[in-house]
Structures are given as C-alpha cells and as structure tokens.
Design a protein around this motif. Structure first.
Motif, PDB file in Angstrom:
ATOM      1  N   ALA A   9      15.422  -0.008  31.685  1.00  0.00           N
ATOM      2  CA  ALA A   9      15.222   1.215  30.914  1.00  0.00           C
ATOM      3  C   ALA A   9      16.001   2.360  31.555  1.00  0.00           C
ATOM      4  O   ALA A   9      16.323   2.305  32.747  1.00  0.00           O
ATOM      5  N   ARG A  10      16.233   3.385  30.756  1.00  0.00           N
ATOM      6  CA  ARG A  10      17.126   4.475  31.180  1.00  0.00           C
ATOM      7  C   ARG A  10      16.901   4.962  32.611  1.00  0.00           C
ATOM      8  O   ARG A  10      17.871   5.083  33.364  1.00  0.00           O
ATOM      9  N   GLN A  38      15.252  -3.752  27.662  1.00  0.00           N
ATOM     10  CA  GLN A  38      14.142  -2.890  27.202  1.00  0.00           C
ATOM     11  C   GLN A  38      14.705  -1.679  26.458  1.00  0.00           C
ATOM     12  O   GLN A  38      14.212  -1.306  25.399  1.00  0.00           O
ATOM     13  N   HIS A  39      15.715  -1.041  27.040  1.00  0.00           N
ATOM     14  CA  HIS A  39      16.473  -0.012  26.311  1.00  0.00           C
ATOM     15  C   HIS A  39      17.802  -0.623  25.906  1.00  0.00           C
ATOM     16  O   HIS A  39      18.453  -1.299  26.694  1.00  0.00           O
ATOM     17  N   TYR A  40      18.184  -0.386  24.670  1.00  0.00           N
ATOM     18  CA  TYR A  40      19.324  -1.117  24.109  1.00  0.00           C
ATOM     19  C   TYR A  40      20.286  -0.223  23.331  1.00  0.00           C
ATOM     20  O   TYR A  40      21.431  -0.575  23.127  1.00  0.00           O
ATOM     21  N   MET A  44      21.014   5.156  25.173  1.00  0.00           N
ATOM     22  CA  MET A  44      19.928   4.985  26.145  1.00  0.00           C
ATOM     23  C   MET A  44      20.344   4.032  27.278  1.00  0.00           C
ATOM     24  O   MET A  44      19.616   3.873  28.243  1.00  0.00           O
ATOM     25  N   ASP A  96       9.072   2.204  37.626  1.00  0.00           N
ATOM     26  CA  ASP A  96       7.717   1.889  37.138  1.00  0.00           C
ATOM     27  C   ASP A  96       7.676   1.469  35.671  1.00  0.00           C
ATOM     28  O   ASP A  96       6.664   1.628  35.008  1.00  0.00           O
ATOM     29  N   VAL A  97       8.776   0.964  35.156  1.00  0.00           N
ATOM     30  CA  VAL A  97       8.777   0.622  33.724  1.00  0.00           C
ATOM     31  C   VAL A  97       8.285  -0.815  33.525  1.00  0.00           C
ATOM     32  O   VAL A  97       8.073  -1.557  34.490  1.00  0.00           O
ATOM     33  N   GLU A 130       2.672   3.422  33.269  1.00  0.00           N
ATOM     34  CA  GLU A 130       3.511   3.367  34.472  1.00  0.00           C
ATOM     35  C   GLU A 130       2.668   3.249  35.742  1.00  0.00           C
ATOM     36  O   GLU A 130       3.116   2.657  36.721  1.00  0.00           O
ATOM     37  N   ASN A 133       1.875  -0.296  36.218  1.00  0.00           N
ATOM     38  CA  ASN A 133       3.096  -0.980  36.667  1.00  0.00           C
ATOM     39  C   ASN A 133       3.361  -0.728  38.153  1.00  0.00           C
ATOM     40  O   ASN A 133       3.744  -1.630  38.896  1.00  0.00           O
ATOM     41  N   HIS A 200       8.684  12.703  25.917  1.00  0.00           N
ATOM     42  CA  HIS A 200       8.695  11.344  25.369  1.00  0.00           C
ATOM     43  C   HIS A 200       7.431  10.548  25.674  1.00  0.00           C
ATOM     44  O   HIS A 200       7.267   9.443  25.186  1.00  0.00           O
ATOM     45  N   ARG A 201       6.521  11.095  26.497  1.00  0.00           N
ATOM     46  CA  ARG A 201       5.326  10.306  26.844  1.00  0.00           C
ATOM     47  C   ARG A 201       4.447  10.119  25.618  1.00  0.00           C
ATOM     48  O   ARG A 201       4.204  11.086  24.872  1.00  0.00           O
ATOM     49  N   HIS A 232      14.379  11.728  22.654  1.00  0.00           N
ATOM     50  CA  HIS A 232      14.183  10.294  22.906  1.00  0.00           C
ATOM     51  C   HIS A 232      13.880   9.611  21.562  1.00  0.00           C
ATOM     52  O   HIS A 232      13.253  10.216  20.686  1.00  0.00           O
ATOM     53  N   PRO A 233      14.282   8.332  21.397  1.00  0.00           N
ATOM     54  CA  PRO A 233      14.068   7.665  20.098  1.00  0.00           C
ATOM     55  C   PRO A 233      12.603   7.662  19.639  1.00  0.00           C
ATOM     56  O   PRO A 233      12.317   7.821  18.445  1.00  0.00           O
ATOM     57  N   ARG A 237      11.213   9.561  16.104  1.00  0.00           N
ATOM     58  CA  ARG A 237      10.392   8.968  15.048  1.00  0.00           C
ATOM     59  C   ARG A 237       9.216   9.879  14.693  1.00  0.00           C
ATOM     60  O   ARG A 237       8.890  10.092  13.535  1.00  0.00           O
TER      61      ARG A 237
HETATM   62  C1  UD1 Z   1      10.079   3.725  28.950  1.00  0.00           C
HETATM   63  C2  UD1 Z   1       9.173   3.688  30.182  1.00  0.00           C
HETATM   64  C3  UD1 Z   1       8.917   5.104  30.681  1.00  0.00           C
HETATM   65  C4  UD1 Z   1      10.213   5.843  30.894  1.00  0.00           C
HETATM   66  C5  UD1 Z   1      11.023   5.807  29.614  1.00  0.00           C
HETATM   67  C6  UD1 Z   1      12.340   6.515  29.736  1.00  0.00           C
HETATM   68  C7  UD1 Z   1       7.549   1.834  30.176  1.00  0.00           C
HETATM   69  C8  UD1 Z   1       6.102   1.521  30.077  1.00  0.00           C
HETATM   70  N1  UD1 Z   1       7.874   3.107  29.880  1.00  0.00           N
HETATM   71  O1  UD1 Z   1       9.337   4.402  27.923  1.00  0.00           O
HETATM   72  O2  UD1 Z   1       8.235   5.034  31.920  1.00  0.00           O
HETATM   73  O3  UD1 Z   1       9.925   7.178  31.258  1.00  0.00           O
HETATM   74  O4  UD1 Z   1      11.254   4.425  29.278  1.00  0.00           O
HETATM   75  O5  UD1 Z   1      12.965   6.575  28.500  1.00  0.00           O
HETATM   76  O6  UD1 Z   1       8.336   0.991  30.525  1.00  0.00           O
HETATM   77  N2  UD1 Z   1      13.727   2.822  21.510  1.00  0.00           N
HETATM   78  C9  UD1 Z   1      14.887   2.837  20.809  1.00  0.00           C
HETATM   79  N3  UD1 Z   1      16.029   2.488  21.461  1.00  0.00           N
HETATM   80  C10 UD1 Z   1      16.047   2.151  22.765  1.00  0.00           C
HETATM   81  C11 UD1 Z   1      14.831   2.128  23.471  1.00  0.00           C
HETATM   82  C12 UD1 Z   1      13.676   2.472  22.830  1.00  0.00           C
HETATM   83  O7  UD1 Z   1      14.929   3.138  19.632  1.00  0.00           O
HETATM   84  O8  UD1 Z   1      17.126   1.860  23.305  1.00  0.00           O
HETATM   85  C13 UD1 Z   1      12.472   3.218  20.827  1.00  0.00           C
HETATM   86  C14 UD1 Z   1      11.761   2.059  20.200  1.00  0.00           C
HETATM   87  O9  UD1 Z   1      11.231   2.493  19.007  1.00  0.00           O
HETATM   88  C15 UD1 Z   1      10.633   1.774  21.176  1.00  0.00           C
HETATM   89  C16 UD1 Z   1      10.342   3.159  21.754  1.00  0.00           C
HETATM   90  O10 UD1 Z   1      11.607   3.812  21.767  1.00  0.00           O
HETATM   91  O11 UD1 Z   1       9.541   1.203  20.575  1.00  0.00           O
HETATM   92  C17 UD1 Z   1       9.783   3.129  23.135  1.00  0.00           C
HETATM   93  O12 UD1 Z   1      10.612   2.356  24.014  1.00  0.00           O
HETATM   94  P1  UD1 Z   1       9.945   1.618  25.279  1.00  0.00           P
HETATM   95  O13 UD1 Z   1      10.977   0.980  26.108  1.00  0.00           O
HETATM   96  O14 UD1 Z   1       8.810   0.778  24.823  1.00  0.00           O
HETATM   97  O15 UD1 Z   1       9.272   2.806  26.097  1.00  0.00           O
HETATM   98  P2  UD1 Z   1       9.783   4.295  26.406  1.00  0.00           P
HETATM   99  O16 UD1 Z   1       8.915   5.238  25.662  1.00  0.00           O
HETATM  100  O17 UD1 Z   1      11.250   4.447  26.277  1.00  0.00           O
END
Ligand code: UD1
Length: 369
Positions: A9-10, A38-40, A44, A96-97, A130, A133, A200-201, A232-233, A237
């Motif tokens: 993740a980022r 996880q981030h794609y 991100m 901590d992701v 987190e 985690n 974004h939390r 943030h995505p 939304r």
């Molecule tokens: C995750 C981390 C968080 C961190 C954050 C930074 C966990 C539990 N949380 O949260 O600690 O601060 O990353 O960004 O691991 N999405 C996209 N494109 C992407 C990634 C995510 O559209 O490339 C959208 C999706 O709808 C997804 C939502 O963002 O469901 C959340 O993504 P996710 O990786 O589940 O958690 P973050 O909120 O990004």
C-alpha cells in the motif's frame, strides 16, 4: 543471504525504498521485492516506484480491494507459494497495513524469519485495523526495527525480549531527506497560500454526516486561505455519494498526488489537516503545523516534540486550532525554510536519513555472514 521485501500500500513504498538501497550496498545480500497489489491504481502505486527510484517488483500478487478478511486472506493464499518457491532467509514487512500482517503470518508459519520495519508504534485504539496489524506483526517478528524510543517501551511492555528490538530511526524520513532538495519550489498550478488536507480513515470518511460537517468547516476556512485536498479513492467514493465534489467552490479537490508533488505541497503549506499517520511525522520534520483529526495517535512523539496537535472528533476545536495556527504562520517560501531550521530534529536524533543503513547493518550482523 536472500531478503524478500513485501509491500502493498502507498505508505509502504517510501519506507521500503531506502532499505532496498541500503541492502543493495551489501554484497552478501540478494533481494526480491513482492508487491501484494493492495494498492493498484497508478496514482496510488506505479508513480511511487518511478519517483522513489525503486526496482520494479519481482512479483505482483494482484490481490486488489476487499473486506479486511478477504484482502488479508487473498494476500496469505497468494504469498505462500511465492515463499515456498523462494525460501528467503528473511522477510521484511513495513508499517501497519493489511499486507504487513498477512505476509508476516505466512512467513512465521513457514518458519521464515521476519523483520518488521516501523515496529512498536501503538495508538492503544483497537478499533483501528492498523493497531491490530501492528500488535500481531510485532509479536511474531524476529527483528523489530523501531523509529523512536517510545516504540521500544511499548514492545518491552508487551513482553518482547529486548534482544529483538533495534532502535534505528525513521526510514520514511530517510526518503524525505533524500528527496527534499527536489521540492524547493512550490508546485505549480496550486493557489497560495493554502492549507493542505488529506482524510481517508474509515472513522472519518465512512461516517457521511461527520464528513459533511468537516467539509463545512473546511469550506468556511476556505474563505481565509485556499484549501487543497488531494482525495484518496475511498474518500472520493464518499464525496461522490454526498454530491460534494463539485459543490464546494472553496475547496480545491485533486486526484491523489505523486510523492514529490505531495512533499512539496506539505513543505510550503501554511497548515496541514490530516488523519494520516505518516503525514504527522513528515510535518514534524518539516516544522509545518499539523492538525490531526483523530482522538489518538500511534506517533505521540509528533505531539510531544513536533508540530502536531490532536484535535479529535471536535469540529469546534478543529476550527479554533486552524484559526490560531493561521494567526501565527508565515505561509511563504521564506517561512518554509525558517520553519525547517527550527525543527526539533535534534531531539529526534535518529530521524537523520540513515535509519535504513542501520537496518542493513543489523540484518547482515544477525545473519552472521
Ligand atoms: C490502507 C491502509 C491504511 C493506510 C492507507 C494509505 C490497511 C488496513 N489500511 O487503507 O493504513 O493509511 O492504505 O492509503 O491496510 N482503492 C482504489 N485504488 C487503489 C487502492 C484502493 O480505488 O489503488 C479503493 C478501493 O475502493 C478500496 C479502498 O480504496 O476498497 C480502500 O483501500 P484499502 O487498501 O482497503 O485501504 P485504504 O483505505 O487505502
């Protein structure tokens, strides 16, 4: 020895980049990089590899989004065969992701040693995913690399043996120090002066009435100075659900920004309002006033020694703290430079750009090679 890094993740990318560089200097170490996916989105993930000059991952598990259980399970199932195939001497996990805890669990069950970079941080708030985690990853890691002394104390209180704990400093600040010279000028195409906002939390953005009230405060602040809000995505939304993306002329919403542009925006901001963890540290290093919209922080050092204030879920406090900061802040370039000169980095002695070098030394020493 082979070290396998897992990132997903980022906030992982800027932490892994300096460790990859430091270990590349050690001839006895070969490295593999696994991205969980996880981030794609390019914004991100992809752009960070370019700007941080990281090698492309050797393998991408492409797990994508899902519920916590789905995402964690998908990472575990996809990561296990990779580990069985490579059998590294050490798996390094970051922050901590969900990718962190998932990779650590798989490694520990296969009897492969784990190093946790950014160990020991605690918010003491178990409703935060987190925090779970962090707790679990630290319990099963063999080498715990901590950013500050409070983290060592947390680990000792949880019964972790002192011999596993290594106070190395802050690897995210290693990256910041390396790339700060590239952020001397304010990013183009942004209004000035400005407050920089990120939220974004889930606790802030999934609660729509609360999010709407925060937007009203930001919009009100926007009468005094521009509000720049890279979104943030997940937050996008929610803002779309509220119909707020286009109806707030005082807030400049923006797509997620690459590392360098975001660092430049932080550096030159009059004020930062956030719920991120890493941004509390970066603003502390930069001497930029930061208001954190959370009840607690796993980085108390940013409040004790830095520029961070926890305003909690209290809109009145957010409004008053922001106005108070603006009364005392010089938001221009000269302001940025003098703020950095005044930072308390002397009292944060291991936030010195060399945390990753210390990690590399310890890894090589621990391997006995
Ligand atoms: C995750 C981390 C968080 C961190 C954050 C930074 C966990 C539990 N949380 O949260 O600690 O601060 O990353 O960004 O691991 N999405 C996209 N494109 C992407 C990634 C995510 O559209 O490339 C959208 C999706 O709808 C997804 C939502 O963002 O469901 C959340 O993504 P996710 O990786 O589940 O958690 P973050 O909120 O990004």
């Amino acid at each position: 020895m082979e070290v396998l890094h897992v990132i997903g993740a980022r906030p992982n990318f800027m932490k892994a980049a300096p460790v990859l560089r430091a270990l590349a200097q050690k001839p006895q170490v070969s490295q593999k990089l696994v991205h969980t996916g996880q981030h794609y989105d390019a914004a991100m993930s992809g752009v960070f590899f370019q700007q941080l000059q990281m090698p492309q991952p050797d393998c991408n598990l492409e797990v994508g989004s899902g519920t916590h259980a789905q995402q964690t399970a998908a990472i575990m199932s996809a990561f296990e065969p990779v580990l069985l195939n490579h059998r590294p001497d050490l798996v390094l996990v970051y922050g901590d992701v969900n990718s962190t805890v998932a990779a650590a669990l798989v490694s520990s069950k296969l009897g492969i040693k784990i190093g946790h970079v950014e160990a020991g941080l605690r918010s003491r708030d178990r409703s935060m995913p987190e925090e779970i985690n962090r707790l679990l990853t630290d319990q099963i890691s063999d080498l715990l690399f901590t950013p500050s002394a409070d983290a060592d104390q947390n680990l000792l209180h949880e019964g972790i043996d002192r011999s596993r704990i290594h106070l190395v400093g802050n690897v995210m600040i290693d990256t910041l120090i390396r790339l700060l010279p590239q952020t001397a000028s304010k990013p183009q195409n942004f209004p000035s002066p400005y407050a920089l906002v990120t939220l974004h939390r889930p606790s802030n953005v999934d609660d729509l009435p609360w999010l709407q009230q925060m937007l009203a405060i930001l919009s009100d602040l926007g009468k005094d100075l521009a509000i720049v809000f890279p979104v943030h995505p997940r937050t996008r939304r929610r803002l779309e659900e509220l119909g707020s993306l286009h109806s707030n002329p005082n807030i400049h919403f923006h797509d997620p920004l690459p590392y360098l542009e975001f660092l430049a925006l932080q550096r030159h901001a009059a004020l930062v309002i956030t719920d991120s963890g890493g941004i509390q540290e970066e603003t502390t290093f930069l001497g930029v006033p930061c208001l954190t919209v959370r009840e607690n922080t796993e980085r108390p050092i940013t409040v004790d020694l830095g520029t961070n204030q926890l305003v909690g879920r209290n809109l009145q406090r957010l409004r008053e703290a922001a106005k108070e900061v603006l009364r005392h802040t010089a938001p221009d370039r000269a302001g940025a430079t003098s703020r950095e000169a005044q930072t308390k980095t002397k009292t944060l002695p291991l936030w010195d750009g060399q945390a990753a070098d210390r990690i590399a030394e310890i890894i090589v020493r621990a391997s006995g090679r």
